[in-house]
Design a protein around this motif. Structure first.
Motif, PDB file in Angstrom:
ATOM      1  N   TRP A  29       0.740  -1.085  -0.101  1.00  0.00           N
ATOM      2  CA  TRP A  29      -0.025  -0.064  -0.025  1.00  0.00           C
ATOM      3  C   TRP A  29       0.851   1.343  -0.175  1.00  0.00           C
ATOM      4  CZ3 TRP A  29       0.323   3.611   4.036  1.00  0.00           C
ATOM      5  CH2 TRP A  29       1.136   3.002   4.959  1.00  0.00           C
ATOM      6  N   THR A  30       2.171   1.068   0.170  1.00  0.00           N
ATOM      7  CA  THR A  30       3.167   2.453   0.061  1.00  0.00           C
ATOM      8  C   THR A  30       3.379   2.723  -1.178  1.00  0.00           C
ATOM      9  OG1 THR A  30       4.960   1.006   0.758  1.00  0.00           O
ATOM     10  CG2 THR A  30       3.526   2.037   2.572  1.00  0.00           C
ATOM     11  N   SER A  31       3.363   1.829  -2.098  1.00  0.00           N
ATOM     12  CA  SER A  31       3.951   1.833  -3.362  1.00  0.00           C
ATOM     13  C   SER A  31       3.282   3.333  -3.988  1.00  0.00           C
ATOM     14  CB  SER A  31       3.619   0.781  -4.328  1.00  0.00           C
ATOM     15  OG  SER A  31       2.051   0.754  -4.654  1.00  0.00           O
ATOM     16  N   THR A  32       3.856   3.936  -5.021  1.00  0.00           N
ATOM     17  CA  THR A  32       3.676   5.275  -5.540  1.00  0.00           C
ATOM     18  C   THR A  32       2.210   5.026  -6.218  1.00  0.00           C
ATOM     19  OG1 THR A  32       5.696   5.627  -6.436  1.00  0.00           O
ATOM     20  CG2 THR A  32       4.023   6.949  -7.414  1.00  0.00           C
ATOM     21  N   PRO A  33       1.737   4.046  -7.013  1.00  0.00           N
ATOM     22  CA  PRO A  33       0.400   4.068  -7.667  1.00  0.00           C
ATOM     23  C   PRO A  33      -0.604   4.091  -6.648  1.00  0.00           C
ATOM     24  CG  PRO A  33       1.726   2.417  -8.915  1.00  0.00           C
ATOM     25  CD  PRO A  33       2.561   3.142  -7.501  1.00  0.00           C
ATOM     26  N   PHE A  34      -0.476   3.263  -5.604  1.00  0.00           N
ATOM     27  CA  PHE A  34      -1.484   3.266  -4.636  1.00  0.00           C
ATOM     28  C   PHE A  34      -1.766   4.374  -3.787  1.00  0.00           C
ATOM     29  CE2 PHE A  34      -1.172  -1.757  -3.766  1.00  0.00           C
ATOM     30  CZ  PHE A  34      -1.915  -1.826  -5.173  1.00  0.00           C
ATOM     31  N   ILE A  35      -0.632   4.968  -3.670  1.00  0.00           N
ATOM     32  CA  ILE A  35      -0.583   6.606  -2.888  1.00  0.00           C
ATOM     33  C   ILE A  35      -1.426   7.511  -3.511  1.00  0.00           C
ATOM     34  CG2 ILE A  35       0.779   8.585  -2.185  1.00  0.00           C
ATOM     35  CD1 ILE A  35       2.534   6.506  -1.248  1.00  0.00           C
ATOM     36  N   VAL A  36      -1.230   7.493  -4.968  1.00  0.00           N
ATOM     37  CA  VAL A  36      -1.948   8.260  -5.979  1.00  0.00           C
ATOM     38  C   VAL A  36      -3.600   7.883  -5.993  1.00  0.00           C
ATOM     39  CG1 VAL A  36      -2.447   9.138  -8.366  1.00  0.00           C
ATOM     40  CG2 VAL A  36      -0.168   8.594  -7.456  1.00  0.00           C
ATOM     41  N   ILE A  37      -3.873   6.871  -5.919  1.00  0.00           N
ATOM     42  CA  ILE A  37      -5.275   6.275  -5.707  1.00  0.00           C
ATOM     43  C   ILE A  37      -5.931   6.725  -4.443  1.00  0.00           C
ATOM     44  CG2 ILE A  37      -6.998   4.496  -5.796  1.00  0.00           C
ATOM     45  CD1 ILE A  37      -4.887   2.879  -7.562  1.00  0.00           C
ATOM     46  N   VAL A  38      -5.197   6.602  -3.527  1.00  0.00           N
ATOM     47  CA  VAL A  38      -5.789   6.737  -2.265  1.00  0.00           C
ATOM     48  C   VAL A  38      -6.026   8.178  -1.781  1.00  0.00           C
ATOM     49  CG1 VAL A  38      -5.352   6.815   0.323  1.00  0.00           C
ATOM     50  CG2 VAL A  38      -4.807   4.664  -0.923  1.00  0.00           C
ATOM     51  N   VAL A  39      -4.805   9.164  -2.109  1.00  0.00           N
ATOM     52  CA  VAL A  39      -5.075  10.614  -2.074  1.00  0.00           C
ATOM     53  C   VAL A  39      -6.062  11.354  -2.833  1.00  0.00           C
ATOM     54  CG1 VAL A  39      -3.655  12.761  -1.892  1.00  0.00           C
ATOM     55  CG2 VAL A  39      -2.641  10.605  -0.866  1.00  0.00           C
ATOM     56  N   LEU A  40      -5.873  10.936  -4.414  1.00  0.00           N
ATOM     57  CA  LEU A  40      -6.824  11.921  -5.036  1.00  0.00           C
ATOM     58  C   LEU A  40      -8.160  11.329  -5.054  1.00  0.00           C
ATOM     59  CD1 LEU A  40      -4.183  12.354  -8.034  1.00  0.00           C
ATOM     60  CD2 LEU A  40      -4.714  13.980  -6.325  1.00  0.00           C
ATOM     61  N   GLY A  41      -8.155   9.784  -5.028  1.00  0.00           N
ATOM     62  CA  GLY A  41      -9.543   9.198  -4.652  1.00  0.00           C
ATOM     63  C   GLY A  41     -10.402   9.773  -3.708  1.00  0.00           C
ATOM     64  N   VAL A  42      -9.626   9.629  -2.625  1.00  0.00           N
ATOM     65  CA  VAL A  42     -10.526  10.161  -1.379  1.00  0.00           C
ATOM     66  C   VAL A  42     -10.836  11.544  -1.469  1.00  0.00           C
ATOM     67  CG1 VAL A  42     -10.242  10.762   1.112  1.00  0.00           C
ATOM     68  CG2 VAL A  42      -9.443   8.586   0.298  1.00  0.00           C
ATOM     69  N   VAL A  43     -10.168  12.477  -1.979  1.00  0.00           N
ATOM     70  CA  VAL A  43     -10.362  13.982  -2.167  1.00  0.00           C
ATOM     71  C   VAL A  43     -11.483  13.950  -3.045  1.00  0.00           C
ATOM     72  CG1 VAL A  43      -9.423  16.312  -2.324  1.00  0.00           C
ATOM     73  CG2 VAL A  43      -8.260  14.874  -1.090  1.00  0.00           C
ATOM     74  N   GLY A  44     -11.348  13.424  -4.350  1.00  0.00           N
ATOM     75  CA  GLY A  44     -12.164  13.516  -5.255  1.00  0.00           C
ATOM     76  C   GLY A  44     -13.763  13.027  -5.114  1.00  0.00           C
ATOM     77  N   LEU A  45     -13.679  12.103  -4.369  1.00  0.00           N
ATOM     78  CA  LEU A  45     -15.207  11.547  -3.981  1.00  0.00           C
ATOM     79  C   LEU A  45     -15.660  12.520  -2.947  1.00  0.00           C
ATOM     80  CD1 LEU A  45     -14.478   7.692  -4.202  1.00  0.00           C
ATOM     81  CD2 LEU A  45     -15.831   9.021  -5.887  1.00  0.00           C
ATOM     82  N   THR A  94       0.478  14.935  -3.639  1.00  0.00           N
ATOM     83  CA  THR A  94       0.681  13.539  -4.218  1.00  0.00           C
ATOM     84  C   THR A  94       2.030  13.788  -5.101  1.00  0.00           C
ATOM     85  OG1 THR A  94      -1.814  13.281  -4.312  1.00  0.00           O
ATOM     86  CG2 THR A  94      -0.203  12.191  -5.935  1.00  0.00           C
ATOM     87  N   ILE A  95       2.185  14.833  -5.688  1.00  0.00           N
ATOM     88  CA  ILE A  95       3.456  14.832  -6.533  1.00  0.00           C
ATOM     89  C   ILE A  95       4.609  15.105  -5.708  1.00  0.00           C
ATOM     90  CG2 ILE A  95       3.480  17.846  -6.676  1.00  0.00           C
ATOM     91  CD1 ILE A  95       4.365  17.186  -9.860  1.00  0.00           C
ATOM     92  N   PHE A  96       4.633  15.647  -4.613  1.00  0.00           N
ATOM     93  CA  PHE A  96       5.771  15.570  -3.481  1.00  0.00           C
ATOM     94  C   PHE A  96       5.968  14.232  -3.114  1.00  0.00           C
ATOM     95  CE2 PHE A  96       5.425  20.350  -2.882  1.00  0.00           C
ATOM     96  CZ  PHE A  96       6.571  20.747  -3.329  1.00  0.00           C
ATOM     97  N   ILE A  97       5.040  13.471  -2.970  1.00  0.00           N
ATOM     98  CA  ILE A  97       4.974  12.250  -2.688  1.00  0.00           C
ATOM     99  C   ILE A  97       5.866  11.565  -3.766  1.00  0.00           C
ATOM    100  CG2 ILE A  97       4.068   9.876  -1.894  1.00  0.00           C
ATOM    101  CD1 ILE A  97       1.994  11.602  -0.527  1.00  0.00           C
ATOM    102  N   VAL A  98       5.602  11.542  -4.912  1.00  0.00           N
ATOM    103  CA  VAL A  98       5.919  10.791  -6.034  1.00  0.00           C
ATOM    104  C   VAL A  98       7.362  11.241  -6.089  1.00  0.00           C
ATOM    105  CG1 VAL A  98       5.870  10.542  -8.636  1.00  0.00           C
ATOM    106  CG2 VAL A  98       3.791  10.502  -7.240  1.00  0.00           C
TER     107      VAL A  98
END
Length: 536
Positions: free
Chosen positions: A4-20, A51-55
């Protein structure tokens, strides 16, 4: 197995939660008006920046797999995906931040920002996908929100027409990709991209026509999003009719996601399958550049000029993909230009959006005297146009230079390589005709009303960033170019058209070996024997 700490999952969680969460919060909140629009813009921009800073932090820490990884998971965490993720997130940040001014007076702003965030998830996941099913889901997650965003000005007939055309061609694109995926699965029995390439490399000769058809369908399906000729028909109308900020998202965002999918599937697969499509891609590149530039010259609407310019830019990127088998810097040059173009094109569209807010027009004639009426927006637009034309020392010059250099470098292997470079240079010179036309209107002509007008603050802030990026990375372009080089496989030797891919086995942070890794440590060389794709 990705954690769950991989980059794609972080993108999904952060942007997905805020977007919904934004539409839910909007439905529960009674307050309406301008404050709501500003709040949602700030929240969305903050989520994208986090998100971009995490990436970037994961890339700098070395936790990301170097080069391009073909793992057995449905998504991977490699440098190739991170490169596109950063480019796409930059575009989304610029679009979201500038939309605060553009959406003034529109009450339904929550869904607008939510759709941008969800579409961004889809764009980023395309770059990380190593499975056809995951890639298609990400493709639709990217596309469906943009259909709605293109028609966001729902009372505008032009916007509705643009969205309808975009939807029809987008649906056709998706159906073609599904057909290509289905044929691939029928030939290989797997939906994993790496395993499919491995299986396709050992097909019987009787199945070869189906393989050719499959590759052609992938080129056509991805070609719609990339905006290459002859799959470009929808693009000028859509970019003109959609909200101008969304035009930036389409031209600089979804187009780049199409290239990410094409590189991972078509280009790398082309090496392993001994399919020499270089001449076909070269012809497409020349036609795309020429049609885009000639089409732009004949336009009087600035968004349409930028739309045709975007088609021409896709042609320049195609040069690097076409000669990738014959030049070690072909793919690096294309990725380098993809990053630069994402910012340059976004800057141009956002500047046009700011002008539209102030002057309520997209007509080129309204740009007369803009240098005195909107000086900051005018200089930002001018810099972005000169960068798109490849004028030194701006960043667009260096990425075009690398692409053209790679074409010249390939001339030792294929006689038409240098001709491809000449075509690119001539088209860049041709593009100056309409870029200079706009600049002439801005600074050398006067309108009836030369009074200064107020420049939108949010758009000015975004344009300030683009000026720093374009000029800064024009003076010091090494960081982006080095990042691009580390995001693609290293090709060694260019003697024949077949390739042996021998991935090195390295351990991830969890101590497990990387599966099917193709990275900058990988030895790739051309030889006359049968193609073998080895995965560990």
């Amino acid at each position: 197995m990705l954690d769950w700490t991989s980059t794609p999952f972080i993108v999904i969680v952060v942007l997905g939660v805020v977007g919904l969460a934004i539409p839910v919060y909007d439905a529960l909140r009674k307050e309406r008006g301008e404050k709501k629009n500003k709040l949602y813009s700030i929240i969305s921009v903050a989520a994208l920046i986090v998100t971009i800073f995490i990436v970037i932090a994961r890339v700098l820490s070395g936790d990301v797999i170097a080069g391009m990884d073909f793992s057995k998971d449905s998504i991977t965490d490699d440098m190739f995906g991170s490169f596109f993720a950063i480019a796409l997130l930059i575009v989304s940040i610029m679009v979201t931040a500038s939309s605060w001014n553009y959406l003034r007076g529109i009450t339904a702003s929550a869904s607008y920002y939510s759709l941008i965030l969800l579409s961004t998830i889809g764009m980023v996941l395309i770059a990380y996908s190593t499975d056809f099913v995951t890639l298609f889901i990400a493709w639709e997650l990217m596309s469906i929100p943009t259909y709605a965003l293109a028609a966001y000005a729902k009372r505008d007939p032009i916007s509705n027409e643009a969205a309808l055309k975009y939807f029809m061609f987008g649906a056709l694109s998706s159906s073609i990709i599904v057909l290509a995926i289905g044929l691939t699965y029928g030939l290989t029995g797997t939906t994993n991209i790496g395993e499919s390439i491995k299986e396709l490399s050992s097909l019987d000769s009787g199945q070869f026509p189906v393989l050719i058809l499959t590759v052609a369908l992938f080129v056509a399906g991805f070609g719609f999003k990339m905006g290459i000729v002859p799959f470009h028909m929808w693009l000028p109308d859509t970019y003109e009719g959609a909200p101008t900020t969304i035009g930036a998202l389409l031209a600089a965002g979804t187009k780049k996601a199409g290239f990410a999918a094409a590189i991972r599937i078509i280009i790398i697969g082309m090496f392993a399958l001994q399919l020499d499509w270089s001449i076909a891609l070269s012809i497409l590149a020349i036609i795309t550049m020429t049609v885009g530039n000639l089409g732009a010259i004949m336009q009087k609407s600035v968004p349409r000029i930028l739309a045709y310019s975007s088609i021409a830019q896709a042609g320049y990127i195609l040069i690097g993909l076409a000669i990738a088998p014959y030049s070690d810097i072909g793919l690096s040059g294309s990725l380098f230009h993809i990053m630069n173009h994402a910012v340059m094109k976004s800057a141009a569209f956002i500047a046009v959006a700011g002008i539209a807010i102030a002057l309520a027009s997209y007509s080129l004639e309204k740009y007369r005297g803009l240098g005195r009426r909107m000086p900051f927006t005018a200089i930002a637009l001018t810099i972005s146009l000169l960068a798109l034309a490849g004028v030194p020392p701006l960043n667009g010059f260096w990425s075009k230079l690398v692409i053209f250099e790679s074409a010249i470098d390939s001339g030792t292997q294929v006689p038409w390589g240098s001709h491809l470079a000449i075509a690119g240079v001539l088209n860049s010179a041709l593009s100056l005709a309409y870029y200079a036309w706009i600049i002439r209107k801005i600074y050398m002509e006067e309108s009836e009303d030369m009074r200064p007008v107020k420049e939108p603050k949010a758009i000015k802030a975004v344009l300030a960033f683009t000026i720093i990026f374009i000029v800064g990375f024009g003076i010091w372009h090494a960081p982006i170019y080095d990042f691009a080089k580390s995001s693609v496989p290293l090709f060694i030797g260019k003697s024949d058209t077949s390739i042996v891919i021998t991935p090195t086995t390295q351990e991830n942070n969890d101590g497990k070996p990387s599966l099917g890794k193709i990275s900058t440590d990988t030895t790739l060389h051309f030889q006359s024997t049968k193609t073998v794709l080895t995965t560990t």
